[in-house]
Scaffold this motif. Sequence first.
Motif, PDB file in Angstrom:
ATOM      1  N   MET A  35     -15.136  36.122  36.013  1.00 46.85           N
ATOM      2  CA  MET A  35     -16.471  36.433  36.546  1.00 46.85           C
ATOM      3  C   MET A  35     -17.432  36.836  35.410  1.00 46.85           C
ATOM      4  SD  MET A  35     -16.584  36.076  39.889  1.00 46.85           S
ATOM      5  CE  MET A  35     -17.636  37.250  40.701  1.00 46.85           C
ATOM      6  N   GLU A  36     -16.869  37.524  34.397  1.00 48.03           N
ATOM      7  CA  GLU A  36     -17.703  37.928  33.265  1.00 48.03           C
ATOM      8  C   GLU A  36     -18.266  36.697  32.551  1.00 48.03           C
ATOM      9  OE1 GLU A  36     -14.830  41.181  34.117  1.00 48.03           O
ATOM     10  OE2 GLU A  36     -14.698  39.015  33.847  1.00 48.03           O
ATOM     11  N   SER A  37     -17.429  35.668  32.400  1.00 48.15           N
ATOM     12  CA  SER A  37     -17.880  34.445  31.730  1.00 48.15           C
ATOM     13  C   SER A  37     -18.937  33.734  32.562  1.00 48.15           C
ATOM     14  CB  SER A  37     -16.694  33.511  31.473  1.00 48.15           C
ATOM     15  OG  SER A  37     -16.079  33.133  32.700  1.00 48.15           O
ATOM     16  N   GLU A  38     -18.812  33.820  33.894  1.00 46.89           N
ATOM     17  CA  GLU A  38     -19.813  33.214  34.780  1.00 46.89           C
ATOM     18  C   GLU A  38     -21.165  33.910  34.603  1.00 46.89           C
ATOM     19  OE1 GLU A  38     -21.248  30.594  37.786  1.00 46.89           O
ATOM     20  OE2 GLU A  38     -19.385  30.596  36.623  1.00 46.89           O
ATOM     21  N   LEU A  39     -21.126  35.235  34.512  1.00 46.18           N
ATOM     22  CA  LEU A  39     -22.364  35.996  34.287  1.00 46.18           C
ATOM     23  C   LEU A  39     -22.958  35.649  32.934  1.00 46.18           C
ATOM     24  CD1 LEU A  39     -24.372  38.193  35.119  1.00 46.18           C
ATOM     25  CD2 LEU A  39     -22.808  39.890  34.120  1.00 46.18           C
ATOM     26  N   SER A  69     -23.687  40.200  44.763  1.00 48.29           N
ATOM     27  CA  SER A  69     -22.585  40.019  43.811  1.00 48.29           C
ATOM     28  C   SER A  69     -23.105  39.949  42.382  1.00 48.29           C
ATOM     29  CB  SER A  69     -21.815  38.734  44.134  1.00 48.29           C
ATOM     30  OG  SER A  69     -21.339  38.750  45.464  1.00 48.29           O
ATOM     31  N   LEU A  70     -24.198  39.243  42.191  1.00 43.60           N
ATOM     32  CA  LEU A  70     -24.762  39.039  40.857  1.00 43.60           C
ATOM     33  C   LEU A  70     -25.206  40.356  40.233  1.00 43.60           C
ATOM     34  CD1 LEU A  70     -25.806  37.051  38.681  1.00 43.60           C
ATOM     35  CD2 LEU A  70     -27.934  36.893  39.999  1.00 43.60           C
ATOM     36  N   PHE A  71     -25.969  41.130  40.971  1.00 46.11           N
ATOM     37  CA  PHE A  71     -26.507  42.364  40.399  1.00 46.11           C
ATOM     38  C   PHE A  71     -25.439  43.449  40.273  1.00 46.11           C
ATOM     39  CE2 PHE A  71     -31.028  41.810  39.778  1.00 46.11           C
ATOM     40  CZ  PHE A  71     -31.270  40.615  40.458  1.00 46.11           C
ATOM     41  N   ALA A  72     -24.470  43.441  41.192  1.00 46.12           N
ATOM     42  CA  ALA A  72     -23.386  44.431  41.089  1.00 46.12           C
ATOM     43  C   ALA A  72     -22.570  44.210  39.825  1.00 46.12           C
ATOM     44  CB  ALA A  72     -22.504  44.348  42.328  1.00 46.12           C
ATOM     45  N   LEU A  73     -22.243  42.962  39.530  1.00 49.82           N
ATOM     46  CA  LEU A  73     -21.471  42.671  38.329  1.00 49.82           C
ATOM     47  C   LEU A  73     -22.278  42.967  37.070  1.00 49.82           C
ATOM     48  CD1 LEU A  73     -18.860  41.601  37.096  1.00 49.82           C
ATOM     49  CD2 LEU A  73     -19.834  39.285  37.194  1.00 49.82           C
ATOM     50  N   ALA A  74     -23.555  42.620  37.075  1.00 47.54           N
ATOM     51  CA  ALA A  74     -24.397  42.889  35.910  1.00 47.54           C
ATOM     52  C   ALA A  74     -24.469  44.389  35.625  1.00 47.54           C
ATOM     53  CB  ALA A  74     -25.791  42.322  36.133  1.00 47.54           C
ATOM     54  N   LYS A  75     -24.567  45.190  36.656  1.00 41.65           N
ATOM     55  CA  LYS A  75     -24.608  46.640  36.463  1.00 41.65           C
ATOM     56  C   LYS A  75     -23.278  47.144  35.935  1.00 41.65           C
ATOM     57  CE  LYS A  75     -25.955  50.901  38.817  1.00 41.65           C
ATOM     58  NZ  LYS A  75     -26.478  51.484  40.073  1.00 41.65           N
TER      59      LYS A  75
END
Length: 573
Positions: free
Chosen positions: A1-5, A49-55
């Motif tokens: 998921m980190e690589s996707e971000l 999902s996008l903003f939660a992972l970014a945070k």
Amino acid sequence: MESELECILGKRQLQILLQPIVDCQQHVPLGYEALARGPDQSPLHLPSSLFALAKEQGRQHELELLCLDLAMQHFCSQHLPGRLFANLSPSVLLAVGHQPLLALCRQHGLAPASLVLELTEYERIDALPALLIELAALKQAGVAIAIDDLGSGHSGLLLWSALRPEFIKLDIHFTSGLDQDLTKRQFVTTLHDLACQLGCTLISEGVEREAELKALRQIGVRYCQGYLLGRPSKRPTILFDTRRDPAFSPQLSGNRVGKLAQSVPTLTPEMRAEEILALFKQSPQFGCFPVLDSQQRPLGIVRRQSLLARLADRFGYSLYAKAPANKLMDTPILVEANQSLIEVSQHLVDSNSDEMEAWFVICQQGTYVGMGRVRELMRRLTHYKLQVARHANPLTLLPGNVPIQQAMTRAMQRARPFWLAYCDLNHFKPFNDVCGYDRGDQMIKLVARLLRKVFEAQGAFIGHLGGDDFILIGESPQWESLLCEVQQAFRSLRTECYRQQDIERGHIVALDRDGQERTFDLVDLAIGAISWHPECGMTQSQLSEQLTQAKKQAKAAEGHLWYETLRPSCICA
């Protein structure tokens, strides 16, 4: 998921959708909210999902700045009217400061005054003084501030008091089912009144049903957002026609139903049927009594005919004589005292209350004021329409001088910015002298028709002073472009009123005011306009003088179009 971000951020793969925020009175967009999504097939497509992972990964600042960058790019490329509403976390603003945001505006050619930053209420703000400094710099540059989702996060009223935002966006919780929930309705009414008192614009989010929109408009909420009005899209459009309800036309909404309130005996929920019957005998002029709780809020009404029918049945008196009012009452029709006669009449039609002897309950912010009678409502409404007709111009049937003055008074009393325009025909007198009064009347009716076509849909007031003079009053943010539109339309259609030889020559030959023969250009529509703000501090008479001067400037100006923005210093002597 980190690589996707990492891929999304590195390749700027965010999708930007725009959802309209609608001025339901003018049926025009106030602006558009930018909403970010990940790529369609990505596990980070949903913003949650996008903003939660970014945070979680410590890249929230980078993601939000990218969203703002792409939102400005997309908004400007669409050449959309109104403002861009974009979300920003207070922590991001504190971390990067105001300069990068203003730099993005310059990069995309977006005027700061066209940007509204929505500060999310989900974060606790620990460095409020520092945040206020950054916001002050943004406001100084022209950027407006909104508090997003009021009521869903941390210290909403505290933020409202401290930040002094230009906009408040009400959380979807308060909008959903508003038409069926008296408690929510009271909350929204209170917040709307508070916003008005503080000079702040309230926007209701999450409007998905027509009944919710209608309830919001009855409260007085003018700006709304939701799937009913327009879905998030790359090319946003307004889906629902808010003009279908004529109650919000400024020309029809002057009289308020609160003036119809009559003092009527009231009932407590515990009052018994035999006591109510005695009260009806003492007050034969009333067909019903309202039932109020201890806070003077209406619970229902007990109708004379319904009560008599119950008691007249076999064993009816034995069964119902001791029954309390809360077991005998019917659901009342509730209206707010500040609603117009047109609004209430439409509400009664929607409620199937077609009996001329029917009554309705009038409230002020949910508290009982008095009872209104349908017969009296219709009498007042008919009288009001006859008044309008009496003062209408006989040629165009537009409101004349008296309604124009009344419309100006109402506009100034609302204490909200508005604009006025004075429309006049250049070279109309020689045209009228040479081509005849029939063609002159034809041209005046052409102007009236064009003004109606362009401005009635915007909810503007259109008045006819007489002769070739017309007055417009409105609040549409696109007023300058609309005035240009009506002027261009007149130029393309004016030849309908001329003789063929005049069209071929491109002018007419007539006597001037000194009796000398000369050529005159084709008649043109001159428009002088001014925008007014409550802080201008001028009287209605001074405002009329300013408008007359604007008309004179327009008649002499190249293109016959002239605007002026009145500021606090622009006070007539």
